[in-house]
Design a protein around this motif. Structure first.
Motif, short mmCIF file in Angstrom:
data_model
loop_
_atom_site.label_atom_id
_atom_site.label_comp_id
_atom_site.label_asym_id
_atom_site.label_seq_id
_atom_site.Cartn_x
_atom_site.Cartn_y
_atom_site.Cartn_z
N THR A 141 0.84 -1.20 0.00
CA THR A 141 0.00 0.00 0.00
C THR A 141 0.88 1.25 0.00
OG1 THR A 141 -1.62 -1.21 1.30
CG2 THR A 141 -1.88 1.16 1.21
N LEU A 142 1.91 1.23 0.84
CA LEU A 142 2.81 2.38 0.91
C LEU A 142 3.52 2.59 -0.42
CD1 LEU A 142 3.92 4.47 2.93
CD2 LEU A 142 5.89 2.97 3.22
N LEU A 143 3.97 1.48 -1.04
CA LEU A 143 4.68 1.60 -2.31
C LEU A 143 3.77 2.17 -3.40
CD1 LEU A 143 6.84 -1.64 -2.47
CD2 LEU A 143 7.61 0.71 -2.23
N VAL A 144 2.47 1.81 -3.34
CA VAL A 144 1.55 2.30 -4.36
C VAL A 144 1.37 3.81 -4.24
CG1 VAL A 144 -0.86 2.27 -5.12
CG2 VAL A 144 0.32 0.14 -4.67
N ILE A 145 1.27 4.31 -2.99
CA ILE A 145 1.01 5.75 -2.86
C ILE A 145 2.29 6.58 -2.78
CG2 ILE A 145 -1.29 5.52 -1.85
CD1 ILE A 145 -0.03 6.04 0.86
N LEU A 146 3.43 5.90 -2.75
CA LEU A 146 4.71 6.62 -2.62
C LEU A 146 4.96 7.64 -3.74
CD1 LEU A 146 6.98 6.69 -0.58
CD2 LEU A 146 8.27 5.13 -2.01
N PRO A 147 4.68 7.31 -5.02
CA PRO A 147 5.01 8.26 -6.09
C PRO A 147 4.42 9.65 -5.87
CG PRO A 147 4.40 6.16 -7.03
CD PRO A 147 4.14 6.05 -5.56
N ILE A 148 3.29 9.74 -5.17
CA ILE A 148 2.69 11.06 -5.00
C ILE A 148 3.36 11.80 -3.85
CG2 ILE A 148 0.78 10.81 -3.35
CD1 ILE A 148 -0.90 11.95 -5.84
N ALA A 149 3.98 11.04 -2.93
CA ALA A 149 4.66 11.68 -1.81
C ALA A 149 6.09 12.06 -2.19
CB ALA A 149 4.67 10.75 -0.61
N LEU A 150 6.68 11.30 -3.10
CA LEU A 150 8.05 11.58 -3.54
C LEU A 150 8.09 12.91 -4.27
CD1 LEU A 150 9.58 8.36 -5.13
CD2 LEU A 150 10.32 9.54 -3.07
N PRO A 151 9.14 13.71 -4.08
CA PRO A 151 9.29 14.92 -4.88
C PRO A 151 9.37 14.53 -6.36
CG PRO A 151 10.88 14.88 -3.10
CD PRO A 151 10.21 13.55 -3.10
#
Lengths: 271, 332
Positions: free
Chosen positions: A105-115
Motif C-alpha cells: 500500500t505504501l509503495l503504491v502511494i509513494l510516487p505522490i509523496a516523492l518529490p
C-alpha cells in the motif's frame, strides 16, 4: 463550515483568512489582466491599454496548438492507464489480506509523496539504462506514476465502503466475474473513478518536473509556457494560454469535488 | 434420491486454524437443516463451502449427487440469504430481486413478473420501485429472501438471517420461514448461534464446536439427550453433574446432565433427590429460577412461579425422575 450567531469567527481570523485567500488568488487575476494588455515586453501595472488582439495571435500560433495537443494526448492516455491499474490495485489491496500488504500500500502511494524531481531522475536513469529513447510514451509513463495514485486513492475509499458480500451475492445469484464487475462493482465505484480520472487528467495536464526529465524534444503545454517566460516575445500570449489552462483544469476539479463531496473520501490529496 | 448436500471428510484450514476439520454431513432433500454453534465453530465456513465461496482443502462436497469441488458459486444451484442481506444499493428492489434472472439472460418482462411474484411471496408486493435505503431491516430481510427464492434454488442457505432483527420480528420470521420451507419444499440450511432458533425451526440440527460436528439429530434428541458437556451446556441451559456427584445419586460414576425444568419440590415414587442450601431465587415470569448449592456445585432449577420456598440460606430438597439424568460421553 457555516458559522451561526453563537459561533462567529473572531475578526483577526477573518482578516487572516481573507488575506490568505487574496494572496492565493490575486495572482490568478493578474494573469487574466495581462492577457488583455497592450504592452507586450514587460509586466507594467496598471496595463496601459485593453486589447483582445492576443487571443487572435495565440489562436494563430502553431506551437501553442502542438503543445496543447501533446498535453491533452498525454493526459488522456496516462489517465486511461491509471484508471485500469489504479482500480486493479485498489480492488486487490482493499479485499485480500496478505503478508506485506501494508508495505505494498505504501509503495503504491509513494510516487505522490516523492518529490517530482526524484521520480523524474529515477525514471530518466531507468530509461537511459534500458536504452529506451525519450518519446511520447516515456512522458505518458512518467505521468502514469502519479495518476495511478490519484485513481487508487479514490477507488480504494469506495471499495472499503462497499460491503464485500455484494460481490459474493452477485456470484451466488449466478453472475460470473465479468457480469459482477459490470453490474455490481462498476456502478458502485463509477463516480469515484470519474472523480479520480478527472483529477489525474488535471494533474498530468499541468505537470512540469517529471515531464522535463522524461521528454525528449516534445513540448507539453506547461514546458512550452516555461520556455516562453525565459525568452519573451509576445509575452501576453503566455498569459492567454495560462488563462485557458486555468479554465480548462477548473472544470474537472470542480467535477471531481461535486462527485465525491457526499462521502468522507479522498478526492485530491497531495501533489 | 440423492442427498441435497453431502460432505465426505471435508476440511478447510486457514493457516494453522482448522475452521472445518474433517466433517461428514448429509442433508436430505426437502429438509430444514440447522447448523448450530458458537462463533468460530466452523458452521459459517461450512455454509460458505456449500455456496462455493470457499473451496475445501480436503474431502469431497456433493450437491444433489454431483461433486461440487472446484465449481464456482455462479454455477451452483444454490442461493444464499446473507447476514447483512447484501442488497445492491444502486438498484431498485425489483431489479435486486430480478438480478439472478437478469444475469441468466431472462428478458425484462418475464423477470420482472417473476420478481413481483417473489415479492408477493414474502408479503412485499408493490415495493418493487423502492430503493433499499427506504426499507426497514425486516423488509430488507424479506427482499433478500425473495431475491434468492426467485431463482428456484435446490438448496437455500441462510446465514444468521434473523440476527439483526428485534425479538418480536424474529419470532414472527421464524414461523414464516418454517411455513415457507414446508410450502416450497426447498432444502433450507440455516446457520445460527441461537439454539432456540435452531430447535424451533429445523427438522434436524448439527451442533458444531471447534470445526467439528459434535452431535446431530432431531431437535428433541439434541435437547433431551445431549452427548457431551459442550452440547448439554450450549443447547438450552443444563446442570452438569460431576462423576462423583452423579455417582452419589445413582451409583453410576459418569458425567451427567440434568435440565433445570426436571426438578419438583414434591417427592414421588422412585424419584431421586438433591439437598443443599438455597443460594438465590428469582422470579422469571412463567417460572421461578432457583439456585441450590450442593457440595461445591451450583444447581439451577426452574420451579413453578408460585412455589413455596424457604428463605435464602436455608436447606432445600429438590426431586427429579431418575431418567432425567442424562449420561454424557465425556471421560470421567
Amino acid at each position: 463550515m457555516r458559522s451561526d450567531k453563537h459561533n462567529r469567527a473572531p475578526f483577526p481570523l477573518t482578516l487572516a483568512a481573507t488575506g490568505g485567500l487574496l494572496f492565493l488568488h490575486l495572482p490568478l487575476l493578474l494573469i487574466f489582466a495581462y492577457a488583455f494588455t497592450t504592452e507586450d515586453k514587460s509586466f507594467q501595472w496598471p496595463p496601459p491599454g485593453f486589447t483582445t488582439r492576443w487571443l487572435a495571435v495565440t489562436w494563430a500560433r502553431p506551437d501553442v496548438w502542438q503543445a496543447l495537443t501533446l498535453s491533452l494526448q498525454v493526459a488522456a492516455i496516462a489517465t486511461a492507464f491509471a484508471l485500469v491499474l489504479g482500480t486493479l490495485c485498489a480492488a486487490a489491496l482493499s479485499r485480500a489480506r496478505f503478508f506485506g500488504q501494508e508495505a505494498i500500500t505504501l509503495l503504491v502511494i509513494l510516487p505522490i509523496a516523492l518529490p517530482g524531481i526524484v521520480t523524474g531522475i529515477a525514471l530518466r536513469s531507468a530509461f537511459g539504462m534500458m536504452g529506451i529513447p525519450f518519446s511520447f510514451w516515456t512522458i505518458v509513463l512518467g505521468h502514469a506514476t502519479f495518476c495511478i495514485v490519484v485513481v487508487y486513492n479514490n477507488a480504494v475509499a469506495r471499495f472499503r465502503r462497499m460491503s464485500p458480500s455484494l460481490v459474493e451475492a452477485s456470484y451466488d445469484l449466478g453472475a460470473n466475474g465479468f457480469q459482477t464487475f459490470r453490474h455490481v462493482i462498476l456502478p458502485n465505484i463509477g463516480t469515484a473513478l470519474l472523480a479520480g480520472g478527472m483529477l489525474a487528467f488535471a494533474l498530468s495536464f499541468d505537470e512540469v518536473i517529471v515531464t522535463t526529465f522524461t521528454a525528449g524534444q516534445q513540448q507539453t503545454l506547461p514546458i512550452w509556457m516555461l520556455e516562453e517566460l525565459i525568452r519573451p516575445h509576445e509575452r501576453p500570449v503566455t498569459n492567454v494560454v495560462a488563462m485557458a489552462v486555468v479554465l480548462v483544469t477548473l472544470i474537472p476539479i470542480l467535477g471531481a469535488y461535486y462527485l465525491t463531496r457526499d462521502g468522507a473520501e479522498t478526492a485530491g490529496s497531495g501533489k | 434420491m440423492p442427498a441435497a448436500v453431502t460432505f465426505r471428510s471435508v476440511s478447510r484450514h486457514f493457516g494453522a486454524v482448522k475452521a472445518v476439520d474433517s466433517v461428514d454431513l448429509e442433508i436430505a432433500e426437502g429438509e430444514f437443516f440447522a447448523m448450530l454453534g458458537p462463533s468460530g465453530s466452523g458452521k459459517t465456513t461450512c455454509l460458505r463451502l456449500i455456496a462455493g465461496f470457499e473451496q475445501p482443502d480436503g474431502g469431497e462436497i456433493s450437491i444433489l449427487g454431483t461433486s461440487a469441488n472446484g465449481v464456482p458459486p455462479w454455477k451452483r444451484h444454490v442461493n444464499t440469504v446473507f447476514q447483512d442481506y447484501a442488497l445492491f444499493p444502486h438498484m431498485a428492489i425489483l431489479d435486486n430481486v430480478a438480478y439472478g434472472l437478469m444475469v441468466r439472460g431472462v428478458d425484462k418482462a418475464t423477470r420482472h413478473k417473476a420478481a413481483e411474484e417473489a415479492l408477493d411471496l414474502v408479503k412485499l408486493g408493490g415495493y418493487g420501485a423502492r430503493r433499499t435505503g427506504q426499507l426497514s431491516g425486516g423488509q430488507r430481510q424479506r427482499v433478500a429472501l425473495a431475491r434468492a427464492l426467485v431463482n428456484k434454488p435446490s438448496v437455500l442457505l441462510l446465514d444468521e438471517p434473523l440476527g439483526a432483527l428485534d425479538l418480536k420480528l424474529r419470532e414472527a420470521m421464524q414461523e414464516e420461514l418454517k411455513g415457507l420451507q414446508k410450502r416450497l419444499g426447498i432444502t433450507f440450511v440455516l446457520v445460527t448461534h441461537d439454539q432456540g432458533e435452531a430447535l424451533s425451526m429445523a427438522d434436524r440440527v448439527a451442533v458444531f464446536n471447534e470445526g467439528r460436528i459434535v452431535q446431530s439429530g432431531a431437535p428433541e434428541d439434541i435437547y433431551n439427550r445431549p452427548k457431551t458437556r459442550f452440547v448439554a451446556d450450549f443447547v438450552g441451559s443444563s446442570n452438569i453433574l460431576s462423576p462423583s456427584l452423579s455417582g452419589s445419586l445413582s451409583g453410576d460414576r459418569r458425567w451427567k446432565s440434568l435440565r433445570p425444568e426436571a426438578f419438583t419440590l414434591e417427592p414421588g415414587n422412585g424419584r431421586l433427590s438433591l439437598t443443599g442450601t438455597l443460594e438465590a431465587s428469582s422470579f422469571m415470569g412463567a417460572v421461578r429460577r432457583v439456585s441450590l448449592k450442593v457440595a461445591d456445585t451450583s444447581i439451577h432449577a426452574h420451579l413453578p412461579a408460585g412455589a413455596a420456598l424457604p428463605a435464602d440460606g436455608e436447606a432445600l430438597t429438590l426431586h427429579f425422575a431418575p431418567e432425567a439424568l442424562n449420561p454424557l460421553e465425556d471421560a470421567a
